[in-house]
Design an enzyme around this catalytic site. Structure first.
Site, PDB file in Angstrom:
ATOM      1  N   SER A   1       0.855  -1.212   0.076  1.00 40.31           N
ATOM      2  CA  SER A   1      -0.039  -0.031  -0.181  1.00 40.31           C
ATOM      3  C   SER A   1       0.800   1.337  -0.104  1.00 40.31           C
ATOM      4  CB  SER A   1      -0.938  -0.232   1.127  1.00 40.31           C
ATOM      5  OG  SER A   1      -1.431   1.074   1.310  1.00 40.31           O
TER       6      SER A   1
ATOM      7  N   HIS B   1      -1.217  -1.247  -4.256  1.00 36.95           N
ATOM      8  CA  HIS B   1      -2.404  -0.827  -3.909  1.00 36.95           C
ATOM      9  C   HIS B   1      -2.473   1.005  -3.505  1.00 36.95           C
ATOM     10  CE1 HIS B   1      -6.003  -1.898  -1.388  1.00 36.95           C
ATOM     11  NE2 HIS B   1      -5.638  -1.007  -0.475  1.00 36.95           N
TER      12      HIS B   1
ATOM     13  N   ASP C   1      -4.785   3.606  -1.750  1.00 40.61           N
ATOM     14  CA  ASP C   1      -6.065   4.020  -0.798  1.00 40.61           C
ATOM     15  C   ASP C   1      -6.475   5.334  -0.830  1.00 40.61           C
ATOM     16  OD1 ASP C   1      -6.383   1.353   0.806  1.00 40.61           O
ATOM     17  OD2 ASP C   1      -4.141   2.035   1.302  1.00 40.61           O
TER      18      ASP C   1
ATOM     19  N   MET D   1      -9.144   8.187   0.168  1.00 34.13           N
ATOM     20  CA  MET D   1      -9.841   8.418   1.407  1.00 34.13           C
ATOM     21  C   MET D   1     -10.284   9.963   1.356  1.00 34.13           C
ATOM     22  SD  MET D   1      -7.463   7.020   4.420  1.00 34.13           S
ATOM     23  CE  MET D   1      -6.823   5.323   4.256  1.00 34.13           C
TER      24      MET D   1
ATOM     25  N   HIS E   1      -8.399   1.386  -3.901  1.00 32.25           N
ATOM     26  CA  HIS E   1      -9.346   0.997  -2.944  1.00 32.25           C
ATOM     27  C   HIS E   1     -10.122   2.388  -2.462  1.00 32.25           C
ATOM     28  CE1 HIS E   1      -9.778  -0.379   1.635  1.00 32.25           C
ATOM     29  NE2 HIS E   1     -11.028  -0.058   1.150  1.00 32.25           N
TER      30      HIS E   1
ATOM     31  N   MET F   1     -12.373   4.619  -0.593  1.00 32.48           N
ATOM     32  CA  MET F   1     -13.012   4.773   0.612  1.00 32.48           C
ATOM     33  C   MET F   1     -13.488   6.091   0.688  1.00 32.48           C
ATOM     34  SD  MET F   1     -10.001   3.218   3.053  1.00 32.48           S
ATOM     35  CE  MET F   1      -8.893   3.158   1.754  1.00 32.48           C
TER      36      MET F   1
ATOM     37  N   MET G   1     -11.535  -6.108   4.601  1.00 29.17           N
ATOM     38  CA  MET G   1     -10.675  -5.299   5.645  1.00 29.17           C
ATOM     39  C   MET G   1     -10.738  -5.977   6.993  1.00 29.17           C
ATOM     40  SD  MET G   1     -10.594  -2.429   3.820  1.00 29.17           S
ATOM     41  CE  MET G   1      -9.653  -1.755   5.085  1.00 29.17           C
TER      42      MET G   1
ATOM     43  N   GLY H   1      -9.224   3.756   7.180  1.00 29.22           N
ATOM     44  CA  GLY H   1      -8.863   4.962   7.627  1.00 29.22           C
ATOM     45  C   GLY H   1      -7.430   5.300   7.731  1.00 29.22           C
TER      46      GLY H   1
ATOM     47  N   GLY I   1      -1.064   1.177   9.461  1.00 25.70           N
ATOM     48  CA  GLY I   1      -0.485   0.844  10.648  1.00 25.70           C
ATOM     49  C   GLY I   1      -1.308   0.146  11.868  1.00 25.70           C
TER      50      GLY I   1
ATOM     51  N   ASP J   1      -6.953  -6.898   3.632  1.00 18.25           N
ATOM     52  CA  ASP J   1      -6.166  -5.257   3.810  1.00 18.25           C
ATOM     53  C   ASP J   1      -6.338  -4.832   5.200  1.00 18.25           C
ATOM     54  OD1 ASP J   1      -5.345  -2.941   3.370  1.00 18.25           O
ATOM     55  OD2 ASP J   1      -7.115  -2.346   2.232  1.00 18.25           O
ATOM     56  N   GLY J   2      -5.184  -4.693   5.747  1.00 24.60           N
ATOM     57  CA  GLY J   2      -5.252  -4.123   7.053  1.00 24.60           C
ATOM     58  C   GLY J   2      -4.441  -4.850   7.910  1.00 24.60           C
TER      59      GLY J   2
HETATM   60  C1  DX5 Z   1      -6.573   0.960   5.592  1.00 16.49           C
HETATM   61  C2  DX5 Z   1      -6.229   0.877   4.239  1.00 16.49           C
HETATM   62  C3  DX5 Z   1      -4.990   0.268   3.765  1.00 16.49           C
HETATM   63  C4  DX5 Z   1      -4.066   0.416   4.659  1.00 16.49           C
HETATM   64  C5  DX5 Z   1      -3.213  -0.798   5.145  1.00 16.49           C
HETATM   65  O1  DX5 Z   1      -7.734   2.022   5.639  1.00 16.49           O
HETATM   66  O2  DX5 Z   1      -7.317   0.560   3.089  1.00 16.49           O
HETATM   67  O3  DX5 Z   1      -4.773  -0.514   2.621  1.00 16.49           O
HETATM   68  O4  DX5 Z   1      -2.827   1.202   3.757  1.00 16.49           O
HETATM   69  O5  DX5 Z   1      -1.908  -0.549   5.922  1.00 16.49           O
HETATM   70  P1  DX5 Z   1      -1.305  -1.319   6.881  1.00 16.49           P
HETATM   71  O6  DX5 Z   1      -0.705  -2.703   6.045  1.00 16.49           O
HETATM   72  O7  DX5 Z   1      -0.172  -0.597   7.396  1.00 16.49           O
HETATM   73  O8  DX5 Z   1      -2.476  -1.951   7.685  1.00 16.49           O
HETATM   74 ZN    ZN Z   2      -6.844  -0.520   1.295  1.00 23.00          ZN
END
Ligand code: DX5
Ligand code: ZN
Length: 217
Positions: free
Chosen positions: A8, A33, A35, A37, A66, A68, A137, A142, A145, A175-176
């Site tokens: 990501s 990936h 993200d 938001m 992805h 969000m 998820m 959001g 880490g 994911d996550g």
């Molecule tokens: C969370 C994201 C993830 C995030 C994953 O909202 O959708 O894709 O970047 O990060 P890690 O692997 O650090 O949990």
């Molecule tokens: Zn994601």
């Protein structure tokens, strides 16, 4: 089967995006990936079209985008134009999910549906044969880490059963909070693709970490 690895970019160094994308190009990563938001669907804002285009300019691997965001239907064409190859929307954010999925496919992208940790996999039973990807998820979306939610492993198994029963070709992406410890368990449970932000970019040698994830068993 080795899992697809989707680092990501949210955890990359945004001041050195080209360098980090080139690192991914040379690594065993399969997808990048991305993200998105909007501060409405999730309590955080990441980045938008100019950054996706900048990533696309250097990326030699497909962009796994992805969303969000609230009202993703308003922007599907723009994401295609910015360089998305896979485009996933949230089940919880789409009133007319069937229409959205077909609009994504009609634009020539692979269509995915992401579900939050509280959403059961069986809500996908009437759409599973029409989608290319499910993002499970394993954190509340959001932020990068966060801590992995363990019950996701069981959810992967339920989803795999649903996919088999419905003769769907959908891939399962988790994911996550994915790390070197839970990755083998997820693969064993039936995950086809693993997203990893912090585990990859927070490690001393991201290329090697990607390779370790790729060879999870
Ligand atoms: C969370 C994201 C993830 C995030 C994953 O909202 O959708 O894709 O970047 O990060 P890690 O692997 O650090 O949990
Ligand atoms: Zn994601």
């Amino acid at each position: 089967m080795k899992p697809l690895i989707a680092p990501s970019i949210l955890s990359a160094d945004f001041a050195n995006l080209q360098r980090d994308v080139e690192m991914l190009n040379k690594s065993e990563a399969d997808w990048i990936h991305v993200d998105i938001m909007d501060g409405v669907f999730v309590p955080n804002i990441s980045f938008g079209f100019p950054v996706i285009k900048a990533i696309k300019k250097h990326a030699k691997k497909p962009l796994d985008v992805h969303l969000m965001i609230a009202n993703p239907d308003n922007f599907l064409k723009e994401f295609k134009e910015a360089g998305a190859d896979n485009l996933s929307v949230h089940y919880e954010g789409c009133t007319h999910l069937h229409r959205t999925i077909h609009a994504i496919r009609d634009l020539g992208m692979k269509a995915g549906v992401a579900i939050n940790p509280h959403t059961p996999v069986n809500v996908l039973q009437d759409i599973i044969s029409e989608i290319d990807l499910v993002i499970l998820m394993s954190v509340n979306p959001g932020f990068g880490g966060q801590k992995f939610i363990e019950s996701t492993i069981q959810k992967v198994k339920y989803l795999k059963q649903l996919i088999t029963t419905k003769k769907s070709k959908a891939k399962i992406e988790v994911d996550g909070g994915v790390d070197l410890k839970n990755a083998p368990l997820l693969v064993k449970a039936g995950a086809d693709a693993l997203v990893a932000g912090n585990t990859v970019f927070g490690s001393k040698n991201p290329t090697e970490t990607i390779s370790l994830l790729k060879n999870s068993k």
